[in-house]
Design an enzyme around this catalytic site. Structure first.
Site, PDB file in Angstrom:
ATOM      1  N   HIS A 201      32.623  33.973  40.460  1.00 14.30           N
ATOM      2  CA  HIS A 201      32.397  33.272  41.718  1.00 14.30           C
ATOM      3  C   HIS A 201      32.626  31.778  41.636  1.00 14.30           C
ATOM      4  O   HIS A 201      33.008  31.154  42.618  1.00 14.30           O
ATOM      5  CB  HIS A 201      31.050  33.657  42.322  1.00 14.30           C
ATOM      6  N   GLU A 443      41.184  50.504  43.292  1.00  9.99           N
ATOM      7  CA  GLU A 443      40.806  49.623  42.192  1.00  9.99           C
ATOM      8  C   GLU A 443      40.125  50.366  41.045  1.00  9.99           C
ATOM      9  O   GLU A 443      39.663  49.761  40.095  1.00  9.99           O
ATOM     10  CB  GLU A 443      39.927  48.478  42.698  1.00  9.99           C
ATOM     11  N   ASP A 467      39.795  44.455  39.867  1.00  4.93           N
ATOM     12  CA  ASP A 467      39.031  45.555  39.290  1.00  4.93           C
ATOM     13  C   ASP A 467      39.934  46.593  38.628  1.00  4.93           C
ATOM     14  O   ASP A 467      39.585  47.156  37.602  1.00  4.93           O
ATOM     15  CB  ASP A 467      38.167  46.221  40.365  1.00  4.93           C
ATOM     16  N   CYS A 514      45.412  43.026  47.466  1.00  2.48           N
ATOM     17  CA  CYS A 514      44.549  41.876  47.759  1.00  2.48           C
ATOM     18  C   CYS A 514      43.892  41.325  46.508  1.00  2.48           C
ATOM     19  O   CYS A 514      43.070  40.425  46.583  1.00  2.48           O
ATOM     20  CB  CYS A 514      43.497  42.238  48.799  1.00  2.48           C
TER      21      CYS A 514
END
Ligand code: PEP
Ligand code: MG
Length: 594
Positions: A201, A443, A467, A514
């Protein structure tokens, strides 16, 4: 600035997670650094004054936090305001204050010492709690204690606030969104941190703030000190502490180039991503906050390809209501400049913050109760979000995306919940758009293996390479020690992606990507060659990716893909693609080689 000529220049390599170059003075951000003094009070008569000093610091801290909240609200940054509410509540908490006052009285120590005893007490309690939500509250207490300590010491604000007029590069062990929310963002040039990986993050926040950042440096906090001169090269993943004059000169030059190129690239953002032989790719943007949309559009986003909704849940003590969700999604889907918005249902767990999540500490959270698994367990929370997404669907084109699908049963169950949510709204007489497209994130390797079956269940796929790489190569995406193994161009990853695209197209559904790979310029020829329909990325990446696509051909990209797929090892693929790009786009890739 450190002008000591004998100071050693130090170059550290980490993971460049947000592009660009920052050059400036270093500012160490330490949640509990200190010139704090701890001492016993000389005699009992000093106790009342010490208690008063502590109470004054409490009040000062509260006023400062209220000012921060005001500033955040003015800047329309809403989410972190909640975390500050929590901090104010701690400051007002009688038990917290009385415990410290009792330590002052009973142990005859100064307020700083008493406060540290209080913090130790809370930490001990929190750390012993299995519940993640509660144990994560220890950091809030720590932050509050730090603020009081600073006020006690007479330093009114933490380092990052206290930077005067000069902008600084923030160096820290880690920077949470809460930390960044409380910094003077216009005085920050970039970030360099010990921990974190490409999809942590810290990285995501840095990108959304458009600040150069290098994470995973391991021990930058050991080597860089406040006032040192520092260079953060977020494009190359390098940090230079106390650069020699000629290194500094070179970087200043690079920085100028980068900025000029950025301006030049912006023009490409406005154009469609159409190859020279007319193959068109939709280009979307990944966002975490509604506030990012204007910047996404300015950089050329045509749609929101991934709206990560986790931030709606974190930094608040209660759960977002259907209205909270709906108000938020309305702001996204009604934007006239976007062709559609893909709202991904919450992906809590894994490396995401838990917020309200009442779940046990897991040994292996990335493979634990996260994303769709958690949603299907917490049906009320899930359906609240689903109803809000349905309601938003009538306001503008909306797509719904389910994360971490690993089986057909799971997607069917998610769709069943979606159907129930629709029925519930029907009973309330609320309109929805029944044509809303339903997508599955690809993913998890098992989903790839059964891509043909999953394709029958949904309207589109969206490949989450962050992922997919983590699970297929068995490397924790947040573990900086494994960054060297995180390789989108690994032959296994390429084959998995190819299978997803081929199966989607056989079933006549669209396929988007994405994950971060979609915004990596080096990967563009292979992704084009596979004929992906959409690429969604961080807004900063869009103009450059569009430029590369516009100067490519589908025909040539297919040949590159074929050749790339013929190699057995990742280094072979990487060096082949790198050499090709260097020859094909010398201006683009030369700067990265330097
Ligand atoms: C991904 O996994 O690639 C993805 C886009 O989702 P997230 O990074 O939020 O897990
Ligand atoms: Mg993911």
């Amino acid at each position: 600035m450190n002008t000591d000529q004998t100071t050693k220049t130090l170059v550290l390599k980490g993971v460049g997670v947000s592009p660009g170059i920052a050059i400036g003075r270093c500012c160490r951000f330490d949640p509990l650094d200190s010139k704090i003094s701890f001492y016993k009070l000389k005699d009992e008569s000093l106790i009342p004054d010490e208690v008063l000093r502590f109470k004054k610091a409490l009040k000062e801290s509260e006023h400062q936090l209220q000012d921060i909240q005001k500033n955040l609200r003015k800047a329309k940054i809403t989410e972190p305001v909640y975390v500050i509410d929590v901090h104010i509540l701690i400051l007002r908490d009688k038990i917290f204050a009385n415990r410290t006052i009792n330590y002052i009285r009973e142990s005859g120590v100064n307020a700083e010492w008493a406060l540290r005893m209080t913090l130790d007490h809370y930490k001990e309690i929190f750390e012993g709690v299995e519940d993640d939500y509660i144990s994560s509250r220890a950091s809030d207490v720590e932050y509050v204690v730090q603020r009081i300590l600073r006020n006690l010491s007479g330093e009114k604000q933490e380092n990052v606030w206290n930077v005067g007029n000069e902008s600084v590069v923030v160096v820290a062990h880690d920077i949470s969104p809460a930390d960044t929310a409380q910094m003077k963002l216009d005085k920050i040039l970039g970030f360099a941190t010990d921990s974190g990986g490409r999809t942590s993050h810290t990285a995501i926040v840095a990108r959304s703030l458009e600040l150069p950042a290098v994470v995973g440096l391991n021990n930058i906090t050991r080597f860089a000190h406040t006032d040192d001169q520092i260079i953060v090269d977020g494009t190359a993943g390098m940090v230079v502490v106390n650069p020699y004059p000629d290194i500094l000169k070179r970087y200043e030059e690079k920085k100028r180039h980068y900025e000029a190129a950025k301006e030049e690239y912006l023009e490409f953002g406005k154009l469609p991503a159409m190859t020279l032989d007319n193959y068109h790719v939709e280009v979307g943007c990944n966002i975490e906050f509604v506030e990012e949309i204007p910047s996404a559009i300015a950089h050329g986003a045509e749609n929101i390809g991934l709206y990560r909704t986790e931030f709606l849940y974190i930094y608040r003590d209660d759960l977002p209501t259907e209205e909270d969700h709906f108000n938020n999604y309305s702001q996204v889907v009604t934007n006239k400049n976007l062709s559609w918005s893909t709202i991904r249902t919450f992906d809590l767990g894994g490396d995401k913050f838990h917020g309200h999540q009442k779940q046990n500490k897991e040994l292996n959270p990335q493979m634990g109760m996260r994303a769709i698994r958690y949603s299907l367990k917490e049906i009320d929370i899930f359906k609240t979000q689903l109803r809000a997404i349905w309601r938003a669907s009538v306001l503008g084109k909306t797509k719904i995306l389910f994360p971490m699908i690993s089986s057909v049963e799971e997607i069917r169950e998610a769709k069943r919940m979606l159907e129930e949510a629709r029925r519930e709204l029907g009973l309330r007489g609320i309109k929805i758009d029944s044509r809303m497209e339903i997508g599955a994130m690809m993913e998890v390797p098992s989903a790839v293996v059964i891509a043909d079956r999953l394709a029958r269940e949904v309207d589109f796929f969206s490949i989450g390479t962050n992922d997919l790489i983590q699970y297929s190569l068995a490397i924790d995406r947040a573990n900086e020690r494994l960054t060297y193994m995180y390789e989108p161009l690994h032959p296994a990853v390429l084959r998995l992606i190819k299978r997803i695209v081929d199966e989607a197209h056989k079933a006549k559904i669209k396929v988007a990507m994405c994950g971060e790979m979609a915004g990596d310029p080096l990967c563009i020829p292979v992704l084009l060659g596979m004929e992906l329909d959409e690429l969604s990325m961080s807004h900063l990446a869009i103009p450059r990716i569009k430029k590369i696509i516009r100067e490519s051909t589908l025909k040539e990209s297919k040949l590159i893909l074929k050749k790339a797929l013929s190699f057995s090892t990742a280094p072979e693929v990487r060096s082949y693609v790198q050499n090709y790009m260097l020859k094909r786009f010398p201006e683009e890739f030369k700067a990265e080689e330097d």
